[in-house]
Design an enzyme around this catalytic site. Structure first.
Site, PDB file in Angstrom:
ATOM      1  N   ASP A 168       0.118   5.721   0.540  1.00  0.00           N
ATOM      2  CA  ASP A 168      -1.053   5.957  -0.322  1.00  0.00           C
ATOM      3  C   ASP A 168      -1.067   7.412  -0.831  1.00  0.00           C
ATOM      4  OD1 ASP A 168      -4.153   5.473  -0.962  1.00  0.00           O
ATOM      5  OD2 ASP A 168      -4.029   7.271   0.280  1.00  0.00           O
ATOM      6  N   LYS A 206      -4.014   3.740  -7.575  1.00  0.00           N
ATOM      7  CA  LYS A 206      -2.878   4.664  -7.440  1.00  0.00           C
ATOM      8  C   LYS A 206      -1.555   3.934  -7.338  1.00  0.00           C
ATOM      9  CE  LYS A 206      -5.667   4.770  -4.653  1.00  0.00           C
ATOM     10  NZ  LYS A 206      -6.835   5.030  -3.858  1.00  0.00           N
ATOM     11  N   VAL A 213      -6.730   9.511  -7.497  1.00  0.00           N
ATOM     12  CA  VAL A 213      -6.165  10.639  -6.739  1.00  0.00           C
ATOM     13  C   VAL A 213      -7.275  11.462  -6.109  1.00  0.00           C
ATOM     14  CG1 VAL A 213      -4.670  12.663  -6.842  1.00  0.00           C
ATOM     15  CG2 VAL A 213      -4.252  10.745  -8.386  1.00  0.00           C
ATOM     16  N   LYS A 244      -0.342   9.149  -4.759  1.00  0.00           N
ATOM     17  CA  LYS A 244      -1.184  10.168  -5.413  1.00  0.00           C
ATOM     18  C   LYS A 244      -0.340  11.380  -5.807  1.00  0.00           C
ATOM     19  CE  LYS A 244      -5.048   8.556  -2.588  1.00  0.00           C
ATOM     20  NZ  LYS A 244      -5.732   8.681  -1.296  1.00  0.00           N
ATOM     21  N   GLY A 285     -13.661   1.492   9.994  1.00  0.00           N
ATOM     22  CA  GLY A 285     -13.379   0.877   8.687  1.00  0.00           C
ATOM     23  C   GLY A 285     -12.624   1.788   7.743  1.00  0.00           C
ATOM     24  N   THR A 336     -16.543  -1.498  -2.632  1.00  0.00           N
ATOM     25  CA  THR A 336     -17.272  -0.239  -2.434  1.00  0.00           C
ATOM     26  C   THR A 336     -17.375   0.560  -3.730  1.00  0.00           C
ATOM     27  OG1 THR A 336     -16.341  -0.213  -0.218  1.00  0.00           O
ATOM     28  CG2 THR A 336     -17.290   1.844  -1.002  1.00  0.00           C
ATOM     29  N   VAL A 337     -16.255   0.729  -4.405  1.00  0.00           N
ATOM     30  CA  VAL A 337     -16.250   1.594  -5.590  1.00  0.00           C
ATOM     31  C   VAL A 337     -16.989   0.933  -6.750  1.00  0.00           C
ATOM     32  CG1 VAL A 337     -14.812   2.904  -7.194  1.00  0.00           C
ATOM     33  CG2 VAL A 337     -14.047   2.578  -4.824  1.00  0.00           C
TER      34      VAL A 337
HETATM   35  N1  HSE Z   1      -7.167   5.192   2.291  1.00  0.00           N
HETATM   36  C1  HSE Z   1      -7.353   6.379   1.535  1.00  0.00           C
HETATM   37  C2  HSE Z   1      -7.684   7.526   2.463  1.00  0.00           C
HETATM   38  C3  HSE Z   1      -8.432   6.286   0.492  1.00  0.00           C
HETATM   39  O1  HSE Z   1      -7.824   7.321   3.657  1.00  0.00           O
HETATM   40  O2  HSE Z   1      -7.790   8.631   1.994  1.00  0.00           O
HETATM   41  C4  HSE Z   1      -7.966   5.548  -0.714  1.00  0.00           C
HETATM   42  O3  HSE Z   1      -6.856   6.111  -1.282  1.00  0.00           O
END
Ligand code: HSE
Length: 428
Positions: free
Chosen positions: A203, A107, A134, A207, A189, A14-15
């Site tokens: 995650d 991250k 982040v 950050k 998704g 995606t990115v």
């Molecule tokens: N999975 C993360 C979120 C995005 O739901 O914010 C990527 O860090």
């Protein structure tokens, strides 16, 4: 003509696709702002044949990100592979060794190896930037590192996992159970390949640890982040919180205290009327408090093609312009090893317990709290049909250590069923 800045992009998900689109579609704007053309020399991705909605055939293709990182026609290595080790780490290290500037959205890699990678970047005279790692499109790394460089940062708070915020919002707005909201997020998704990264707070913890390093001049210390996920939060907690004027958020907080660096990522009650309390759905928010600037609130998309590619391109343009900022805002040799302070700051807590419905059960719980030095502010036992009584307690301000002692002692009373839920009430 000025020499172009040539990119090598590892990872065309995606990115990566978003970055290719910006480079192709905004060439004139990027050149005007960066002072030189920005081009893509080579890419690396698992699936070569996939239709990405943007042509990638004109770029050189590498199967191995390390080979991409070492190419002579790559000036900036863009790491969008992900993962704290493996190919992402090997390729990032190779790029730095070969004297390439690196822009990363990773991250986990930075949270686990940020100090060593920052040192490697400086030794090789290159930059390693990570805005996209982040809070997606929110330019919080740049804000902290550059715009707020004249401040002593006092506290950073953030909702930095959009998936968790989506789940908690849906539980509240649609009266869904945690499992139902999780399944909905999954069907859309939103979840990482390993959902525990999201719902376990990992995650967002990654950050937070990166922001703490910049804010407090300390080496990244992800292992010291106190992590609690959202899996124990129930609709009942959300409803009770609402009754008291609060919302439940997976909140990250870092601050330097007299006892050391406090970093925590946990579900908390925050005032419903606060900016953090009003943040619904998959959006992110970061609140920074500096001694000169006061409070800054930044809100925006924490994930997705456009927002995350926007953050990558901000870093790429810095390289194009010749803006060379150290990874964590100061030379890595200056960064101190932090002393972790486990939730030093006292706060009131919300507790939800299930008690055996028999004489003296509540008295035993009250006694345990009293012995641990935890004072009760409010208490409510709801009428019930089952054998166990749902009890809600709001404490006066206490430390997490005292509360943990009380929770541990509750097990010994033999009257508490299941795992108590304890949520910090944060004044934001
Ligand atoms: N999975 C993360 C979120 C995005 O739901 O914010 C990527 O860090």
């Amino acid at each position: 003509m000025t020499e172009p800045l040539r990119l090598g992009i590892a990872g065309l998900g995606t990115v990566g696709t978003g970055v290719v689109k910006i480079v192709r579609q905004k060439a004139a704007l990027l050149e005007a702002r960066g002072g030189r053309p920005i081009t893509i020399s080579a890419v690396c991705a698992r699936n070569r044949g996939k239709d990405r909605g943007v042509p990638v055939d004109s770029y050189q293709w590498e199967d191995d990100p390390v080979a991409l990182a070492q190419r002579d026609d790559v000036d900036v290595f863009i790491e969008l592979v992900g993962g704290s080790d493996g190919p992402a780490k090997a390729a990032t290290e190779a790029a730095l060794r070969c004297g390439k500037d690196v822009v990363s959205a990773n991250k986990a890699l930075l949270a686990h190896h940020g100090q060593a990678l920052a040192e490697a970047a400086e030794q090789n005279g290159v930059v390693l930037r990570f805005e996209a790692a982040v809070a997606g499109g929110i330019p919080v790394v740049k804000t902290l590192t550059e715009g707020l460089a004249g401040n002593d940062v006092q506290r950073i708070m953030g909702v930095m996992n959009g998936t968790c915020n989506y789940i908690l919002t849906r539980m509240e707005s649609a009266n869904l159970t945690y499992d139902q909201a999780f399944a909905e997020a999954d069907s859309l998704g939103f979840l990482e390949a390993d959902p525990e990264l999201d719902v376990g707070g990992i995650d967002a913890g990654h950050k937070l640890s990166l922001l703490a390093s910049i804010a407090f001049g300390t080496q990244v210390d992800f292992d010291a982040v106190e992590l609690e996920g959202i899996g124990l939060v129930s609709i009942e907690d959300i409803q009770q919180a609402a009754d008291m004027g609060y919302k439940v958020k997976l909140l990250g907080v870092c601050q330097m205290t007299g006892r050391g660096l406090e970093q925590r990522m946990s579900p908390c009650l925050v005032p419903a009327s606060s900016p953090l309390g009003q943040l619904d759905g998959g959006t992110n928010m970061v609140v920074i408090e500096g001694d000169q600037v006061g409070q800054i609130v930044m809100r925006g998309a924490g994930a997705g093609e456009g927002p995350t590619a926007s953050a990558v391109m901000g870093d790429v343009l810095d390289v194009a312009r010749g803006t060379r900022v150290t990874t964590f805002g100061q030379p890595s040799g200056n960064l101190k090893k932090p002393k972790p302070a486990k939730t030093a700051t006292p706060a009131p807590y919300y507790l939800r317990l299930r008690l055996q419905d028999k004489p003296g059960a509540l008295a035993k719980v009250a006694a345990v709290l009293g012995e641990a030095g935890v004072s009760i502010n409010r208490m409510r036992q709801r009428s019930h049909e089952q054998d166990t009584a749902p009890v809600l307690i709001v404490t006066h301000k206490t430390t997490r250590a005292a509360l943990d002692n009380a929770l541990a002692a509750m097990v010994g009373t033999g009257v508490v069923e299941g795992e108590p839920v304890a949520l910090r009430i944060e004044q934001v």
